[in-house]
Design a protein around this motif. Sequence first.
Motif, PDB file in Angstrom:
ATOM      1  N   MET A   1       0.838  -1.171   0.000  1.00  0.00           N
ATOM      2  CA  MET A   1       0.000   0.000   0.000  1.00  0.00           C
ATOM      3  C   MET A   1       0.893   1.248   0.000  1.00  0.00           C
ATOM      4  O   MET A   1       1.852   1.329   0.755  1.00  0.00           O
ATOM      5  CB  MET A   1      -0.874  -0.030   1.250  1.00  0.00           C
ATOM      6  N   LYS A   2       0.548   2.219  -0.838  1.00  0.00           N
ATOM      7  CA  LYS A   2       1.351   3.441  -0.959  1.00  0.00           C
ATOM      8  C   LYS A   2       1.009   4.450   0.131  1.00  0.00           C
ATOM      9  O   LYS A   2      -0.143   4.569   0.526  1.00  0.00           O
ATOM     10  CB  LYS A   2       1.111   4.111  -2.314  1.00  0.00           C
ATOM     11  N   THR A   3       2.032   5.161   0.548  1.00  0.00           N
ATOM     12  CA  THR A   3       1.828   6.257   1.489  1.00  0.00           C
ATOM     13  C   THR A   3       1.403   7.502   0.714  1.00  0.00           C
ATOM     14  O   THR A   3       1.535   7.559  -0.515  1.00  0.00           O
ATOM     15  CB  THR A   3       3.119   6.576   2.254  1.00  0.00           C
ATOM     16  N   ASP A   4       0.943   8.526   1.442  1.00  0.00           N
ATOM     17  CA  ASP A   4       0.586   9.789   0.799  1.00  0.00           C
ATOM     18  C   ASP A   4       1.792  10.383   0.073  1.00  0.00           C
ATOM     19  O   ASP A   4       1.661  10.924  -1.024  1.00  0.00           O
ATOM     20  CB  ASP A   4       0.052  10.792   1.817  1.00  0.00           C
ATOM     21  N   GLU A   6       4.260   8.805  -1.281  1.00  0.00           N
ATOM     22  CA  GLU A   6       4.492   8.040  -2.516  1.00  0.00           C
ATOM     23  C   GLU A   6       3.492   8.434  -3.600  1.00  0.00           C
ATOM     24  O   GLU A   6       3.850   8.519  -4.773  1.00  0.00           O
ATOM     25  CB  GLU A   6       4.420   6.535  -2.227  1.00  0.00           C
ATOM     26  N   TRP A   7       2.238   8.685  -3.220  1.00  0.00           N
ATOM     27  CA  TRP A   7       1.234   9.151  -4.197  1.00  0.00           C
ATOM     28  C   TRP A   7       1.632  10.509  -4.752  1.00  0.00           C
ATOM     29  O   TRP A   7       1.535  10.759  -5.944  1.00  0.00           O
ATOM     30  CB  TRP A   7      -0.160   9.229  -3.562  1.00  0.00           C
ATOM     31  N   ARG A   8       2.087  11.412  -3.865  1.00  0.00           N
ATOM     32  CA  ARG A   8       2.520  12.747  -4.321  1.00  0.00           C
ATOM     33  C   ARG A   8       3.711  12.633  -5.261  1.00  0.00           C
ATOM     34  O   ARG A   8       3.760  13.308  -6.294  1.00  0.00           O
ATOM     35  CB  ARG A   8       2.869  13.636  -3.125  1.00  0.00           C
ATOM     36  N   ASP A   9       4.660  11.763  -4.921  1.00  0.00           N
ATOM     37  CA  ASP A   9       5.831  11.576  -5.784  1.00  0.00           C
ATOM     38  C   ASP A   9       5.431  11.045  -7.154  1.00  0.00           C
ATOM     39  O   ASP A   9       5.964  11.467  -8.179  1.00  0.00           O
ATOM     40  CB  ASP A   9       6.850  10.632  -5.137  1.00  0.00           C
ATOM     41  N   GLY A  52       4.114  18.365  -5.246  1.00  0.00           N
ATOM     42  CA  GLY A  52       3.368  17.192  -5.674  1.00  0.00           C
ATOM     43  C   GLY A  52       1.955  17.159  -5.135  1.00  0.00           C
ATOM     44  O   GLY A  52       1.250  16.177  -5.317  1.00  0.00           O
ATOM     45  N   SER A  53       1.547  18.222  -4.482  1.00  0.00           N
ATOM     46  CA  SER A  53       0.199  18.242  -3.904  1.00  0.00           C
ATOM     47  C   SER A  53      -0.628  19.323  -4.582  1.00  0.00           C
ATOM     48  O   SER A  53      -0.775  20.419  -4.081  1.00  0.00           O
ATOM     49  CB  SER A  53       0.258  18.484  -2.392  1.00  0.00           C
ATOM     50  N   PHE A  54      -1.109  18.988  -5.762  1.00  0.00           N
ATOM     51  CA  PHE A  54      -1.966  19.892  -6.511  1.00  0.00           C
ATOM     52  C   PHE A  54      -3.252  19.158  -6.838  1.00  0.00           C
ATOM     53  O   PHE A  54      -3.331  17.936  -6.711  1.00  0.00           O
ATOM     54  CB  PHE A  54      -1.268  20.397  -7.785  1.00  0.00           C
ATOM     55  N   THR A  55      -4.245  19.904  -7.217  1.00  0.00           N
ATOM     56  CA  THR A  55      -5.550  19.297  -7.469  1.00  0.00           C
ATOM     57  C   THR A  55      -5.557  18.525  -8.786  1.00  0.00           C
ATOM     58  O   THR A  55      -4.728  18.753  -9.673  1.00  0.00           O
ATOM     59  CB  THR A  55      -6.652  20.366  -7.530  1.00  0.00           C
TER      60      THR A  55
END
Length: 74
Positions: A1-4, A6-9, A52-55
């Motif tokens: 399971m990916k962390t937040d 990792e999702w942002r990256d 990496g945290s954009f809509t």
Amino acid sequence: MKTDAEWRDQTKGLLKSELKRRNMTYEQLAEKLAAVGVQDSASNIKNKVSRGSFTAVFLVQCLEAMGANRLALD
């Protein structure tokens, strides 16, 4: 399971790879975004991408402005 993080990256990597594939700078992306009605400075775009945290809306606006009609998630 990916962390937040990792999702942002992954999201940041997707957008950066599309820019690189088109040999496009943040300044050029800002101009293309302006052409579709999205006002944002190159430095603001660069900061958003760095975090990496954009809509999802911003991601789609960038992809459309760049002329990307397909996106590979792998």
